[in-house]
Design a protein around this motif. Structure first.
Motif, PDB file in Angstrom:
ATOM      1  N   MET A 104       0.834  -1.190  -0.025  1.00 52.02           N
ATOM      2  CA  MET A 104       0.113   0.061   0.101  1.00 52.02           C
ATOM      3  C   MET A 104       0.874   1.354   0.021  1.00 52.02           C
ATOM      4  O   MET A 104       0.605   2.213  -0.734  1.00 52.02           O
ATOM      5  N   PHE A 105       1.870   1.316   0.884  1.00 53.28           N
ATOM      6  CA  PHE A 105       2.859   2.542   0.838  1.00 53.28           C
ATOM      7  C   PHE A 105       3.741   2.589  -0.456  1.00 53.28           C
ATOM      8  O   PHE A 105       3.735   3.790  -0.887  1.00 53.28           O
ATOM      9  N   LYS A 106       4.032   1.250  -0.710  1.00 52.14           N
ATOM     10  CA  LYS A 106       4.800   1.585  -2.012  1.00 52.14           C
ATOM     11  C   LYS A 106       4.036   2.036  -3.288  1.00 52.14           C
ATOM     12  O   LYS A 106       4.682   3.072  -4.002  1.00 52.14           O
ATOM     13  N   GLN A 107       3.052   1.909  -3.539  1.00 44.68           N
ATOM     14  CA  GLN A 107       2.069   2.247  -4.442  1.00 44.68           C
ATOM     15  C   GLN A 107       1.844   3.801  -4.678  1.00 44.68           C
ATOM     16  O   GLN A 107       1.979   4.532  -5.638  1.00 44.68           O
ATOM     17  N   VAL A 108       1.841   4.138  -3.296  1.00 46.61           N
ATOM     18  CA  VAL A 108       1.692   5.641  -3.242  1.00 46.61           C
ATOM     19  C   VAL A 108       3.038   6.543  -3.292  1.00 46.61           C
ATOM     20  O   VAL A 108       3.038   7.665  -3.957  1.00 46.61           O
ATOM     21  N   LEU A 109       4.084   5.800  -2.816  1.00 48.64           N
ATOM     22  CA  LEU A 109       5.228   6.737  -2.788  1.00 48.64           C
ATOM     23  C   LEU A 109       6.118   6.668  -3.961  1.00 48.64           C
ATOM     24  O   LEU A 109       6.874   7.337  -4.327  1.00 48.64           O
ATOM     25  N   GLU A 110       5.824   5.224  -4.571  1.00 42.20           N
ATOM     26  CA  GLU A 110       6.765   5.112  -5.837  1.00 42.20           C
ATOM     27  C   GLU A 110       6.871   6.521  -7.031  1.00 42.20           C
ATOM     28  O   GLU A 110       7.779   7.042  -7.156  1.00 42.20           O
ATOM     29  N   PRO A 111       5.319   6.875  -7.248  1.00 42.43           N
ATOM     30  CA  PRO A 111       5.369   8.021  -8.114  1.00 42.43           C
ATOM     31  C   PRO A 111       6.191   9.464  -7.723  1.00 42.43           C
ATOM     32  O   PRO A 111       6.587   9.953  -8.559  1.00 42.43           O
ATOM     33  N   ILE A 112       5.909   9.491  -6.492  1.00 43.25           N
ATOM     34  CA  ILE A 112       6.694  10.662  -5.892  1.00 43.25           C
ATOM     35  C   ILE A 112       8.106  10.670  -6.023  1.00 43.25           C
ATOM     36  O   ILE A 112       8.843  11.677  -6.377  1.00 43.25           O
ATOM     37  N   CYS A 113       8.828   9.342  -5.789  1.00 35.11           N
ATOM     38  CA  CYS A 113       9.957   9.186  -6.047  1.00 35.11           C
ATOM     39  C   CYS A 113      10.681   8.939  -7.107  1.00 35.11           C
ATOM     40  O   CYS A 113      11.703   9.483  -7.667  1.00 35.11           O
ATOM     41  N   GLU A 114       9.795   8.245  -8.158  1.00 35.39           N
ATOM     42  CA  GLU A 114      10.133   8.361  -9.531  1.00 35.39           C
ATOM     43  C   GLU A 114      10.586   9.496 -10.018  1.00 35.39           C
ATOM     44  O   GLU A 114      11.094   9.629 -10.972  1.00 35.39           O
ATOM     45  N   ALA A 115       9.817  10.463  -9.807  1.00 37.89           N
ATOM     46  CA  ALA A 115       9.829  12.135 -10.419  1.00 37.89           C
ATOM     47  C   ALA A 115      11.248  12.563  -9.791  1.00 37.89           C
ATOM     48  O   ALA A 115      11.567  13.548 -10.673  1.00 37.89           O
ATOM     49  N   ARG A 116      11.866  12.176  -8.878  1.00 39.38           N
ATOM     50  CA  ARG A 116      13.135  12.928  -8.368  1.00 39.38           C
ATOM     51  C   ARG A 116      14.078  11.773  -8.570  1.00 39.38           C
ATOM     52  O   ARG A 116      15.295  12.198  -8.461  1.00 39.38           O
TER      53      ARG A 116
END
Length: 601
Positions: free
Chosen positions: A122-134
């Motif tokens: 659940m956490f990975k799904q939401v955090l991944e797009p934020i991190c991928e952008a950076r």
């Protein structure tokens, strides 16, 4: 990956992920209520689907439960239970197992309980797009759409096109076991994860007790779903620090494109060229001279110690002139070889991997000798297909695998001569034909041909296209275009799971049927990915049907359920899920009639 994207759309989370990615790109993540997105109904159900589709879903944690024990009987009750768990989150203890490595060593793997895996997903799904952008462009490990082959492609590009033949290899001592928790949480905040409720729970995940060892004071346990993302967050800081020394250096010079900027830096500054290529904690830094390489080596060593609280292994870290000596990376061996007036990258199977491959092949051959049946032959074939698929991008794969084939030929002869027939395959099945193009002689044991190790061709390795992204419309179109349905690729994946069936005949025919259908479902008309494939007996076994090729068809798993269900509510659910037209419903009904079931209106 296309399956993951379909799940995102199906559970209505793709727009949320796109929005998070866009906000992160704009450095506008202050005030985002990430916790609410994580515990939303859609995100929890998506996490459940992703976990269920994962092959590790049957692995037990310390509580002894698998995903089968988490079947959703009452959705609201399930959601309430997960949300209640997070209100005062206390992760269960982690089961520690040791995975064998080469040289007799082992690698520790931490296996969280199924509930904790679900929460991490659940956490990975939401955090991944934020991190991928950076994340930096040239980190390739544990990221969507990227692979070790892309890291190799980038390495070859830097050698061939940029003429960078000096490489710095840094080995971080026990990276996953030594990540500083306080530093990591700060890095998460800096990268855009600023919801303190989320950071607090991640902090608790990092402190999850390891059974038999206690509470860890540092490190991200390998095996956790969130761990790969967290490890990339840690080393992203290093990626950008290296990048800012040259490639992403902020210059006052005016330029139209990146190449002209770098040319100006080269002619008008004292900066030294350097490029990092990283896959997880394994990375190389390419540069132009030995003197620069020495400076980089010491600078990176100090940066890791002072900024990331990590030490390097001086025994394993080194500087290499690729024109004089090869260097290993991700199981490959790279050397810069003179060709006319320039140097080009020649790549091989790394020496230590060659020995490992030969040892494993001999073990599998002994297994065939001990139990001469189609199962042991297929186990051998799966391994051969796997190593061919991984190393096919080496420029000298033909020579390397030719030598391996020669060196195991004696073992094949001595152990299989009395139980197998050595011949040119006269009528091999579809799978064999897909993966072997030359008419090499090989052994046939229990009706199944061994795949020849030497029958392999070099594939051209491509650089990664940076516009590919799961979180933009344009990026997803490139994902779908790049991941064109490949029957060969999906057969390779099917091979690893197909032999759980009751008979070898059914297992083998499943692959042949799928191949003959070119991967197309006869009901939906769409391409079937490995995880979607189920085999339907046209004439059911209870009515005298057999496992013969002519009695089988490969169809989508939901369409297969629709053929067999009798409950009206279940029929309606699958009809809604598949969204079939009149012609497709008639195809379902033809199969249902063979099963003596009533037609669907």
């Amino acid at each position: 990956m296309s399956t993951a994207l379909r799940y995102n759309e199906y559970y209505g989370m793709q727009k949320t992920f796109d929005w998070l990615y866009n906000r992160s790109r704009k450095r506008a993540t202050d005030g985002l209520k990430l916790y609410e997105a994580i515990v939303s109904r859609e995100n929890i159900l998506l996490a459940y689907r992703n976990i269920k589709a994962n092959t590790g879903s049957k692995t037990k944690g310390t509580d002894g439960l698998t995903i089968s024990d988490y079947k959703i009987k009452d959705e609201s009750e399930f959601l309430s239970e997960i949300r209640a768990t997070l209100e005062d989150y206390k992760p269960d203890s982690i089961r520690r197992v040791e995975i064998p490595k080469s040289g007799g060593k082992t690698r520790p793997l931490g296996i969280p309980t199924m509930k904790d895996r679900l929460i991490q997903q659940m956490f990975k799904q939401v955090l991944e797009p934020i991190c991928e952008a950076r994340f930096h462009n040239h980190s390739y490990g544990f990221r969507p759409n990227r692979s070790a082959h892309h890291a190799m492609g980038r390495s070859q590009f830097l050698i061939n096109m940029n003429g960078l033949h000096h490489v710095v290899d840094i080995d971080i001592k026990g990276f996953f076991d030594n990540v500083n928790h306080t530093k990591l949480l700060k890095q998460m905040y800096d990268i855009g994860v600023k919801d303190r409720r989320v950071l607090k729970i991640v902090g608790k995940m990092l402190k999850a007790p390891i059974k038999g060892e206690g509470v860890p004071k540092k490190g991200t346990p390998q095996g956790g779903i969130l761990s790969p993302l967290l490890s990339n967050i840690v080393l992203n800081e290093l990626d950008w620090w290296i990048g800012d020394q040259w490639e992403s250096f902020n210059t006052r010079y005016k330029y139209k494109h990146q190449r002209s900027k770098l040319l100006q830096l080269k002619s008008r500054s004292n900066l030294k060229e350097m490029y990092i290529v990283r896959y997880a904690d394994d990375f190389k830094i390419f540069t132009r001279s030995h003197q620069t390489a020495v400076k980089i080596y010491h600078a990176v060593k100090d940066y890791l110690r002072n900024n990331l609280k990590l030490e390097i292994s001086t025994e394993k870290s080194q500087i290499t002139n690729l024109r004089k000596k090869p260097s290993s990376f991700l199981g490959f061996k790279i050397k810069a070889v003179k060709k006319r007036n320039s140097y080009v990258a020649n790549t091989f199977v790394a020496d230590e991997k060659v020995e490992k491959i030969k040892t494993r092949l001999r073990e599998l051959i002994r297994g065939i000798q001990k139990n001469s049946n189609a199962h042991t032959v297929t186990k051998y074939n799966i391994y051969v297909m796997g190593i061919k698929n991984y190393y096919k991008y080496a420029t000298h794969i033909n020579a390397d695998f030719g030598k391996i084939a020669y060196q195991i030929s004696k073992a094949l002869f001595n152990r299989l001569k009395s139980i197998g027939k050595y011949e040119i395959p006269s009528n091999p099945n579809e799978t064999y034909r897909k993966f072997n193009i030359n008419k090499y002689r090989t052994y046939k044991v229990d009706g199944v041909y061994l795949h020849p190790v030497a029958d392999v061709q070099t594939n051209h390795i491509m650089n990664y296209t940076q516009d590919i992204c799961n979180y933009t419309e344009k990026g997803r179109q490139l994902v779908y275009k790049r991941l064109k349905p490949s029957v060969t690729k999906e057969i390779n994946r099917l091979m690893k799971r197909v032999y759980m069936y009751n008979t070898v005949e059914l297992s083998d025919n499943k692959l042949s049927v799928y191949s003959a259908q070119k991967g197309i479902c006869p009901i939906t008309g769409e391409f079937l990915y490995a995880e979607e494939v189920e085999i339907h007996h046209i004439k059911p076994r209870q009515y005298g049907g057999t496992d013969e090729f002519a009695n089988l068809t490969a169809i989508h798993r939901d369409a297969h359920k629709l053929i067999h269900v009798i409950d009206k509510e279940a029929i309606d659910r699958y009809m809604k899920k598949l969204n079939l037209n009149v012609k497709q419903i008639e195809r379902v009904n033809r199969y249902r009639r063979e099963c003596n079931l009533t037609s669907i209106d």
